[in-house]
Design an enzyme around this catalytic site. Sequence first.
Site, PDB file in Angstrom:
ATOM      1  N   THR A 185      12.111  86.614 -16.380  1.00  0.00           N
ATOM      2  CA  THR A 185      10.954  87.476 -16.638  1.00  0.00           C
ATOM      3  C   THR A 185       9.941  87.416 -15.492  1.00  0.00           C
ATOM      4  O   THR A 185       9.509  86.322 -15.103  1.00  0.00           O
ATOM      5  CB  THR A 185      10.267  87.012 -17.940  1.00  0.00           C
ATOM      6  N   GLU A 186       9.568  88.584 -14.975  1.00  0.00           N
ATOM      7  CA  GLU A 186       8.543  88.701 -13.932  1.00  0.00           C
ATOM      8  C   GLU A 186       8.859  87.843 -12.702  1.00  0.00           C
ATOM      9  O   GLU A 186       7.966  87.404 -11.997  1.00  0.00           O
ATOM     10  CB  GLU A 186       7.156  88.324 -14.483  1.00  0.00           C
ATOM     11  N   LEU A 187      10.145  87.603 -12.492  1.00  0.00           N
ATOM     12  CA  LEU A 187      10.624  86.747 -11.392  1.00  0.00           C
ATOM     13  C   LEU A 187       9.987  85.353 -11.424  1.00  0.00           C
ATOM     14  O   LEU A 187       9.767  84.728 -10.380  1.00  0.00           O
ATOM     15  CB  LEU A 187      10.404  87.393 -10.017  1.00  0.00           C
ATOM     16  N   ILE A 188       9.692  84.881 -12.623  1.00  0.00           N
ATOM     17  CA  ILE A 188       9.170  83.514 -12.739  1.00  0.00           C
ATOM     18  C   ILE A 188      10.311  82.545 -12.391  1.00  0.00           C
ATOM     19  O   ILE A 188      11.419  82.672 -12.899  1.00  0.00           O
ATOM     20  CB  ILE A 188       8.616  83.248 -14.145  1.00  0.00           C
ATOM     21  N   TRP A 242       6.295  87.365  -9.430  1.00  0.00           N
ATOM     22  CA  TRP A 242       5.975  88.492  -8.550  1.00  0.00           C
ATOM     23  C   TRP A 242       4.656  89.153  -8.925  1.00  0.00           C
ATOM     24  O   TRP A 242       4.359  90.232  -8.451  1.00  0.00           O
ATOM     25  CB  TRP A 242       7.133  89.482  -8.472  1.00  0.00           C
TER      26      TRP A 242
END
Lengths: 395, 391
Positions: B144-147, B296
């Site tokens: 998720t969200e490039l975490i 990101w």
Amino acid sequence: MFGWEFPPNSSGGLGTACYGLTKALSSQGAQITLVLPTATEETDASFLKVINANLKVIKIRSAIKPYLTPEQYAHSTRGLHQSLYGSSLFEEAHRYALAAEEIASQEEFDIIHCHDWMTFEAGIRAKRVSGRPLVVHVHATEYDRTGGHPANQYVQEMERRGILEADAVITVSSYTRQKVMEHYAPEPSKVHVVHNAVEQTTVPAELDFGIRKHHKIVLFLGRLTLQKGPDYFLYAAKKVIEYEPDARFVMAGTGDMMGLLMNKAAELGLADKVLFTGFMKGESVDRLYRMADVYVMPSVSEPFGITALEAQKNRTPVIVSKNSGVTEVMKHCLKVDFWDTNQLASKIIGVLRYKELSKCMSDEGEREAAGISWDKAARKCLRIYSSLLARARVS
Amino acid sequence: MVEVCLYFQVHQPYRIRNYSVFEIGSSHDYFDHPKNGEVMRKVAAKCYLPANQLLLELLETHPGFKVSFSFSGTALEQFQQYAPEVLDSFKKLAGTGRVEILDETYYHSLAFLYSKEEFREQVTMHRDRIKKLFRQAPKIFRNTELIYNNELASYAEKMGYKGVLAEGADHVLGWRSPNFVYRPKNSQIKLLLKNYRLSDDIAFRFSERSWKEWPLTSGKFSNWVSAVNGNGNCVNLFMDYETFGEHQWQETGIFDFLRHMPAELLRHPHNRFSTPSEVARHNAMDELDIHNPISWADVERDTSAWLGNSMQKAAIQQLYDLEQPVKEAEDDKLLEDWRKLQTSDNFYYMCTKWFSDGDVHKYFNPYDSPYEAYMSFMNIINDLKIRMRAG
């Protein structure tokens, strides 16, 4: 500058605004002669020391007070020597205007700036004798004060004349500008928005109130009049108490609805839950904010609403009516439709229950209020003055 | 040789409605169905359908063109519910054999940071759904969200993925370039980093008239990409798919830009398109040791957009504290609701970081304020607790 309400003899936002604005204008180099009507000796000289020394105050002996209806005015002057005071609020405004005209013919000044309808005739007369440009500052219209149904044609007419004869009109919000445009239709380009602000003084982080050990406090602070929506506050209180039985509702202020509200509170079974404080000012107001867990401003129509910023400054979470000018500059608050008492109650309960919510609102609110200063408002006023003076020189 | 890797994120949350305190214990329907349907149909018309049509044409025209997608499970469900034609068009794209699909958490959640068990369950759910819909077994994972951090890489590796995506954040790369494949500390999985400058030129700056490169043409952009030749193996262009037509409106010329981009890029003999799993075949250039989670989002490129203030932290902690009781209740509807509440957007709405400035956070926020978002969420948490007691 023609004003009438000024701290410490102040019963609402108008005096606070005049004080904040004149102080900031003085500090930015404007020399102000403030003409104030006053019936008491309390509009005191000691107060002047607070303000920059180049602010000069001329007092006119008058019983004039803002926010009075003609009936209340008649009551307040009862017993005073008739030769000193006019017999009605309008006569008084007129007498003030005559004195103002006299003063304007003697004093030296470049700009006339007057605040709300009671000083508009004064401003118009001053303009006629001096030929200087006139700025009228609209802090409220008759349409706000009466919930959209103007009771008084004289006031309406005075507002119309002031607004139309002015060289520039300042409104305290876009919300108020829209009202002015809608009801008085002046030339749009001369109507400017200068948002009110809040005094940037530090307040102590005092939370040591005995009542807080037992109760959560929901605060209403303002005149108890139709315009401020105190009745909606009571209806919401009725719903909140079912969910938060330890909540207490403080109604600070006075006004023509006080008796009605006390009866209503009793009728709703809230006699011991709603606490009326009467009129409060100065330090007591700040203490009330700090005592409260949430400040509610459910106004039917609020041209601005400085109290919301004052509450923020005191780290109190704020719930405000969407019909208010302050929402144009304040983001870190909850906004409600004043008539939707379910929504209002639900938000009050939310703030009382969820401590992270109230913490974030306090932190962010305090930061936000710190950025809304009178200096900014004063700079805008000075720009308006400059353009009027430039235009006067050209013609 | 520069391999251009396009990855588009497709996500729609189940937006929560204003849920009042008076509804606790009596109403268990938390989601704003009209709004969710409306948003889905709007974005389908402005973005998903025209962009899919264009990509299909480009895939037919250019045999060397390739793209990749990651879909949240909540978006896939809402396609089926509100815009089934969108799902069909994605299936058609996948059918070309040159569209790679990635895995993520089904509910676009922050589960990795709060419950590894829940994280694994959601990734498995996602993998099953993708297999069923697109007949692909994803080899690359994107959280998720490039975490991302070292630990995530090792989890992804253990779950069998060949590669994982992350932000090419300056504060972790230092002097290193995002245009190479990297190796996380203590894992062998390949790390693909977003080239955020080139990606954001399209996603954020494309229509910004004050930008000195405006207007951005596909020719100019291709020159920038081609300039990487000699200094890198890949250019990873990662962005929200809604960039096309929704964040950047059609009137900005974004579709024309996309239409001409493949031809312009392929004009240069040393450029080619690759999917993430193709890029992951490169040897790792270096090891990257990333302990604190990066993402990101925002200029901070960390998790502060979702977990920056005390409301956000309290809300998500309360939610994950319910994991065991929710799972023990063996109530499918309860479990589904609890999972839908995990979608990261719910915490993003509570962000106070940029709220005053009214920027991008506000644009995506269905609530008047972060405070409203928090209040509804916490009221719902209270209702969930009542449901569990009742069950």
